[in-house]
Scaffold this motif. Sequence first.
Motif, PDB file in Angstrom:
ATOM      1  N   LYS A 185       4.377   2.733 -22.679  1.00  0.00           N
ATOM      2  CA  LYS A 185       3.203   2.361 -21.891  1.00  0.00           C
ATOM      3  C   LYS A 185       3.389   0.983 -21.257  1.00  0.00           C
ATOM      4  O   LYS A 185       3.063   0.771 -20.085  1.00  0.00           O
ATOM      5  N   GLU A 186       3.901   0.065 -22.036  1.00  0.00           N
ATOM      6  CA  GLU A 186       4.057  -1.300 -21.545  1.00  0.00           C
ATOM      7  C   GLU A 186       5.059  -1.361 -20.396  1.00  0.00           C
ATOM      8  O   GLU A 186       4.852  -2.067 -19.404  1.00  0.00           O
TER       9      GLU A 186
ATOM     10  N   ILE B 198       5.955   1.123 -18.302  1.00  0.00           N
ATOM     11  CA  ILE B 198       5.399   1.759 -17.112  1.00  0.00           C
ATOM     12  C   ILE B 198       4.336   0.879 -16.483  1.00  0.00           C
ATOM     13  O   ILE B 198       4.305   0.690 -15.261  1.00  0.00           O
ATOM     14  N   ARG B 199       3.445   0.319 -17.314  1.00  0.00           N
ATOM     15  CA  ARG B 199       2.359  -0.511 -16.793  1.00  0.00           C
ATOM     16  C   ARG B 199       2.920  -1.758 -16.101  1.00  0.00           C
ATOM     17  O   ARG B 199       2.446  -2.141 -15.015  1.00  0.00           O
ATOM     18  N   ALA B 200       3.920  -2.390 -16.716  1.00  0.00           N
ATOM     19  CA  ALA B 200       4.517  -3.590 -16.118  1.00  0.00           C
ATOM     20  C   ALA B 200       5.165  -3.266 -14.776  1.00  0.00           C
ATOM     21  O   ALA B 200       5.094  -4.053 -13.827  1.00  0.00           O
ATOM     22  N   ARG B 201       5.792  -2.083 -14.709  1.00  0.00           N
ATOM     23  CA  ARG B 201       6.423  -1.686 -13.457  1.00  0.00           C
ATOM     24  C   ARG B 201       5.381  -1.380 -12.382  1.00  0.00           C
ATOM     25  O   ARG B 201       5.530  -1.775 -11.222  1.00  0.00           O
ATOM     26  N   LEU B 202       4.334  -0.685 -12.763  1.00  0.00           N
ATOM     27  CA  LEU B 202       3.299  -0.300 -11.809  1.00  0.00           C
ATOM     28  C   LEU B 202       2.514  -1.508 -11.302  1.00  0.00           C
ATOM     29  O   LEU B 202       2.047  -1.511 -10.163  1.00  0.00           O
ATOM     30  N   GLU B 203       2.362  -2.529 -12.156  1.00  0.00           N
ATOM     31  CA  GLU B 203       1.614  -3.715 -11.745  1.00  0.00           C
ATOM     32  C   GLU B 203       2.312  -4.463 -10.616  1.00  0.00           C
ATOM     33  O   GLU B 203       1.679  -5.233  -9.886  1.00  0.00           O
ATOM     34  N   LYS B 204       3.609  -4.253 -10.467  1.00  0.00           N
ATOM     35  CA  LYS B 204       4.351  -4.907  -9.398  1.00  0.00           C
ATOM     36  C   LYS B 204       4.195  -4.194  -8.059  1.00  0.00           C
ATOM     37  O   LYS B 204       4.594  -4.725  -7.020  1.00  0.00           O
TER      38      LYS B 204
ATOM     39  N   GLN C  30      -7.452   2.541 -12.759  1.00  0.00           N
ATOM     40  CA  GLN C  30      -7.418   4.004 -12.830  1.00  0.00           C
ATOM     41  C   GLN C  30      -6.067   4.494 -13.344  1.00  0.00           C
ATOM     42  O   GLN C  30      -5.999   5.423 -14.155  1.00  0.00           O
ATOM     43  N   ILE C  31      -4.992   3.851 -12.873  1.00  0.00           N
ATOM     44  CA  ILE C  31      -3.656   4.240 -13.330  1.00  0.00           C
ATOM     45  C   ILE C  31      -3.499   3.935 -14.816  1.00  0.00           C
ATOM     46  O   ILE C  31      -2.959   4.756 -15.574  1.00  0.00           O
ATOM     47  N   ALA C  32      -3.974   2.749 -15.236  1.00  0.00           N
ATOM     48  CA  ALA C  32      -3.874   2.380 -16.652  1.00  0.00           C
ATOM     49  C   ALA C  32      -4.659   3.349 -17.522  1.00  0.00           C
ATOM     50  O   ALA C  32      -4.195   3.762 -18.595  1.00  0.00           O
TER      51      ALA C  32
ATOM     52  N   HIS D 259      -0.113   9.463 -21.600  1.00  0.00           N
ATOM     53  CA  HIS D 259       1.237   9.005 -21.912  1.00  0.00           C
ATOM     54  C   HIS D 259       1.939   9.927 -22.894  1.00  0.00           C
ATOM     55  O   HIS D 259       3.152  10.167 -22.793  1.00  0.00           O
ATOM     56  N   SER D 260       1.204  10.478 -23.845  1.00  0.00           N
ATOM     57  CA  SER D 260       1.819  11.359 -24.851  1.00  0.00           C
ATOM     58  C   SER D 260       2.406  12.611 -24.219  1.00  0.00           C
ATOM     59  O   SER D 260       3.278  13.269 -24.801  1.00  0.00           O
TER      60      SER D 260
END
Length: 417
Positions: A95-96, A98-104, A352-354, A361-362
């Motif tokens: 999760k971390e 993917i989230r870090a990548r998407l935040e960029k 919304q993505i988060a 995620h599972s």
Amino acid sequence: MKREAKYIATVSLGVMGAGFLATLPTAVSSQVWGSFLQGGFEAGVVGGLADWFAVSALFRHPLGIPIPHTALLPNNREKITKALVNTVQNELLSKETIRARLEKIHFLERGLELADKQLDNASLHTGLTALAKHALGAIDIEKLTPLLAEEIHKAIQDVDTSRLVRTLIDSITDNDYDGKTLDFVLDKAAAWVIKADTRDQLGAMAIKAFEGLASNGFMAFAVNAFMGMVNEEKLGGIIQNFVLSYIDQLRMNHHPRRQAVLTFIRNELHKLDRNPQLLAELEKFKTKLPELFDLDAKLTHMLTKLKERGEAFIDQPEFVPVHVVPILRNMLLSIRENQDMLHRGEDWIQEQIASYLEQNHSKIGQLVKENLDKLDNAKLTELMEEKVGSDLQWIRVNGAICGFIIGLGLAGLKMLF
């Protein structure tokens, strides 16, 4: 590539085996160079066979013999699957991560740029035209008309009648409609009074009025004397001139008589919004307005005409490029220039993505497991060999070569000692 590597590995093992067999006679005859080479080829055969066994044991039982701790992939499929699912889900695609990548990624900004680039696309114009025509065609006039008529009827009934009367009166007085109406009446009255027939009628009416007076004595003498001096024409002319003079006075804007008449009219007008009989009649009139104007039929006709004009307007070639695209481009530009709106939009998308990532995620691990479960052992083995088999075959080649070199070294050491 896998077959080529496997072929080279087999050739390398064959070379070592052939070399081993070829150097046996020289080793037996105690020739130094023969023993030296024989030691190298012997170690190469052992290394090649050992690596062949190790590589084969990963995927199957070597030579079909069920030796313990071989066919590791099929026998440990469940463990491998769990490890792979855990690695993908919690390490590679956590999760971390993917989230870090998407935040960029600035989704809204990129979406606006892409949309702006596509605004001049002919296919988009065709699609927007078709969409507009479909939206317009979806309007059901037969269903829409009663709804509009009902809303208009409600709006009419909700009008405050007293306030409406008051507004009308204010409009009349503010625009001097009462004065203009008075002037209109005075003009018509003057046009009627100035006629000769009117003069004679007024004279006749006055004579009859005098004749009907009940008088005696001096009054009777004076009346008879006056009547002897005038006739209908003279008396009518006197009255006619008097009335015309009075009308002229009423026409003068600042004349006291005109101001008195207008004041009286305005006072009476300002009482109308509190007149219960008038308000009651207007309330009844409001309920009859839809029927009086045949509202449903007129709305149907109006909406049909508007729909036809709308369809003709949409069919024009310049509809999208001239009328729609500038609106969309200005809308996109206003969003891009509004940094606050842009930031709030990006934040909303990221939220919304988060949220979606948290909830789903599972499913990454489930997807990996489901796809692996679709493969039987033979297919999974074939797939793994296809992906990593070529590298594993090079282990066999390296084992044979390294064994040969190590064997030469050991044979050399034996000769030294």
